[in-house]
Every structure is written in C-alpha cells, then in structure tokens.
Write a protein that holds these residues in place. Structure first.
Motif, PDB file in Angstrom:
ATOM      1  N   SER A  75       3.184  32.191 -27.943  1.00  0.00           N
ATOM      2  CA  SER A  75       3.038  32.273 -29.400  1.00  0.00           C
ATOM      3  C   SER A  75       2.770  30.895 -30.005  1.00  0.00           C
ATOM      4  O   SER A  75       2.057  30.768 -30.994  1.00  0.00           O
ATOM      5  CB  SER A  75       4.266  32.925 -30.040  1.00  0.00           C
ATOM      6  N   VAL A  76       3.321  29.857 -29.388  1.00  0.00           N
ATOM      7  CA  VAL A  76       3.041  28.487 -29.836  1.00  0.00           C
ATOM      8  C   VAL A  76       1.592  28.121 -29.506  1.00  0.00           C
ATOM      9  O   VAL A  76       0.875  27.566 -30.349  1.00  0.00           O
ATOM     10  CB  VAL A  76       4.032  27.490 -29.191  1.00  0.00           C
ATOM     11  N   LEU A  77       1.148  28.451 -28.291  1.00  0.00           N
ATOM     12  CA  LEU A  77      -0.199  28.086 -27.855  1.00  0.00           C
ATOM     13  C   LEU A  77      -1.302  28.916 -28.510  1.00  0.00           C
ATOM     14  O   LEU A  77      -2.322  28.390 -28.922  1.00  0.00           O
ATOM     15  CB  LEU A  77      -0.310  28.211 -26.330  1.00  0.00           C
ATOM     16  N   TRP A  78      -1.099  30.227 -28.598  1.00  0.00           N
ATOM     17  CA  TRP A  78      -2.166  31.115 -29.061  1.00  0.00           C
ATOM     18  C   TRP A  78      -2.124  31.411 -30.552  1.00  0.00           C
ATOM     19  O   TRP A  78      -3.161  31.646 -31.161  1.00  0.00           O
ATOM     20  CB  TRP A  78      -2.128  32.440 -28.310  1.00  0.00           C
ATOM     21  N   PHE A  79      -0.922  31.450 -31.124  1.00  0.00           N
ATOM     22  CA  PHE A  79      -0.805  31.852 -32.528  1.00  0.00           C
ATOM     23  C   PHE A  79      -0.351  30.701 -33.425  1.00  0.00           C
ATOM     24  O   PHE A  79      -0.013  30.917 -34.588  1.00  0.00           O
ATOM     25  CB  PHE A  79       0.159  33.043 -32.650  1.00  0.00           C
ATOM     26  N   ASP A  80      -0.336  29.502 -32.885  1.00  0.00           N
ATOM     27  CA  ASP A  80       0.021  28.287 -33.635  1.00  0.00           C
ATOM     28  C   ASP A  80       1.376  28.388 -34.333  1.00  0.00           C
ATOM     29  O   ASP A  80       1.550  27.858 -35.435  1.00  0.00           O
ATOM     30  CB  ASP A  80      -1.072  27.939 -34.657  1.00  0.00           C
ATOM     31  N   GLU A  81       2.312  29.075 -33.709  1.00  0.00           N
ATOM     32  CA  GLU A  81       3.656  29.128 -34.277  1.00  0.00           C
ATOM     33  C   GLU A  81       4.358  27.804 -33.991  1.00  0.00           C
ATOM     34  O   GLU A  81       4.143  27.193 -32.950  1.00  0.00           O
ATOM     35  CB  GLU A  81       4.442  30.305 -33.689  1.00  0.00           C
ATOM     36  N   PRO A  82       5.175  27.356 -34.919  1.00  0.00           N
ATOM     37  CA  PRO A  82       5.829  26.053 -34.733  1.00  0.00           C
ATOM     38  C   PRO A  82       6.923  26.107 -33.658  1.00  0.00           C
ATOM     39  O   PRO A  82       7.534  27.149 -33.437  1.00  0.00           O
ATOM     40  CB  PRO A  82       6.436  25.761 -36.101  1.00  0.00           C
ATOM     41  N   ILE A  83       7.120  24.983 -33.011  1.00  0.00           N
ATOM     42  CA  ILE A  83       8.215  24.854 -32.043  1.00  0.00           C
ATOM     43  C   ILE A  83       9.066  23.670 -32.486  1.00  0.00           C
ATOM     44  O   ILE A  83       8.551  22.621 -32.815  1.00  0.00           O
ATOM     45  CB  ILE A  83       7.714  24.689 -30.596  1.00  0.00           C
ATOM     46  N   SER A  84      10.338  23.880 -32.529  1.00  0.00           N
ATOM     47  CA  SER A  84      11.251  22.824 -32.968  1.00  0.00           C
ATOM     48  C   SER A  84      12.154  22.421 -31.805  1.00  0.00           C
ATOM     49  O   SER A  84      12.198  23.084 -30.768  1.00  0.00           O
ATOM     50  CB  SER A  84      12.114  23.334 -34.126  1.00  0.00           C
ATOM     51  N   LEU A  85      12.863  21.353 -32.020  1.00  0.00           N
ATOM     52  CA  LEU A  85      13.813  20.900 -31.008  1.00  0.00           C
ATOM     53  C   LEU A  85      14.874  21.973 -30.755  1.00  0.00           C
ATOM     54  O   LEU A  85      15.295  22.186 -29.613  1.00  0.00           O
ATOM     55  CB  LEU A  85      14.469  19.589 -31.457  1.00  0.00           C
ATOM     56  N   LEU A  86      15.290  22.675 -31.805  1.00  0.00           N
ATOM     57  CA  LEU A  86      16.283  23.744 -31.629  1.00  0.00           C
ATOM     58  C   LEU A  86      15.741  24.891 -30.780  1.00  0.00           C
ATOM     59  O   LEU A  86      16.468  25.454 -29.956  1.00  0.00           O
ATOM     60  CB  LEU A  86      16.744  24.270 -32.988  1.00  0.00           C
ATOM     61  N   LYS A  87      14.462  25.228 -30.961  1.00  0.00           N
ATOM     62  CA  LYS A  87      13.865  26.273 -30.124  1.00  0.00           C
ATOM     63  C   LYS A  87      13.828  25.832 -28.662  1.00  0.00           C
ATOM     64  O   LYS A  87      14.130  26.615 -27.764  1.00  0.00           O
ATOM     65  CB  LYS A  87      12.446  26.608 -30.583  1.00  0.00           C
ATOM     66  N   VAL A  88      13.443  24.594 -28.440  1.00  0.00           N
ATOM     67  CA  VAL A  88      13.396  24.073 -27.068  1.00  0.00           C
ATOM     68  C   VAL A  88      14.793  24.098 -26.457  1.00  0.00           C
ATOM     69  O   VAL A  88      14.981  24.516 -25.313  1.00  0.00           O
ATOM     70  CB  VAL A  88      12.790  22.652 -27.034  1.00  0.00           C
ATOM     71  N   LEU A  89      15.789  23.662 -27.226  1.00  0.00           N
ATOM     72  CA  LEU A  89      17.172  23.682 -26.752  1.00  0.00           C
ATOM     73  C   LEU A  89      17.622  25.118 -26.443  1.00  0.00           C
ATOM     74  O   LEU A  89      18.282  25.373 -25.439  1.00  0.00           O
ATOM     75  CB  LEU A  89      18.108  23.037 -27.779  1.00  0.00           C
TER      76      LEU A  89
END
Length: 122
Positions: A75-89
């Motif tokens: 969804s980050v790669l194809w739909f340009d949804e944002p990714i945050s540090l909290l999502k990564v965590l």
C-alpha cells in the motif's frame, strides 16, 4: 509439508484480495471487487485446509501477520500511503510476535495409527 504450502497460498490470496479491495475503491471498477471476492474466499478455503495439520494459532498468526506486513508494504509502494516510524515499529513488533507464536508451539506427537500407516506404505 503440503499443508504449509496451502498456508502460503492462503496468505498470498489474502494479500491479493485485500489489495484488490483498495484498487477497487481507487479505480471505481468492478474488476477489483470481483478479484477481491474470489481471492478472499479462496484464502479462507486454503486456510481451512492448512489448519488440518498446522496449529491454528500458528496458521492464523502467519496468515494475518504476514498479510498485514505485505499489505502495508504494497500500500505504501503502490497506493502512496504514508509510512511512519510508528507503523514501522508496529510491523517489527508484529514480526517478533509471529516468531514467538511459531517458536512457542510444540509439535504434536504422531499417534500410533499414523506411525503404523507410514510404515505400511513405506
């Protein structure tokens, strides 16, 4: 071993189905909805076959967890949804949780019937 393949296919079809849902909401076309319905249904069928030999907790943790991981990445790669540090965590925590569930599951010993059937066919 074949049941792990069913689980892998269940995970793949769940990912495709969920991404198709997002695609359908962005494009407005029916193709995404049709792919979503077929893939999600197929995913549940494959998961139900996999849990015949894979522990339910492990199967569900892998099915849902790996699905969330890949759905988020795509969804980050194809739909340009944002990714945050909290999502990564959260994703890192998810991976750790899956590994803990998998490593904390004991293999069930084979019954005498299963061992006898294996020796008879060998």
């Amino acid at each position: 071993m074949i049941y792990w393949l069913f689980l892998g296919l269940a995970i793949a079809t769940e990912i495709i189905g969920t991404l198709s849902m997002k695609y359908a909401s962005v494009s407005g076309g029916m193709l995404g909805h049709m792919v979503m319905y077929v893939m999600i249904t197929t995913s549940y069928i494959l998961l139900s076959v996999a849990v015949k030999r894979v522990a339910l907790g492990v199967a569900y943790a892998l099915w849902e967890g790996i699905g969330i991981l890949f759905i988020t990445l795509f969804s980050v790669l194809w739909f340009d949804e944002p990714i945050s540090l909290l999502k990564v965590l959260g994703l890192v925590t998810l991976i750790a949780g899956i590994m803990l569930v998998k490593s904390g599951t004991r293999k069930t010993p084979k019954s005498d019937d299963e061992r006898g059937a294996q020796h008879a066919t060998a």
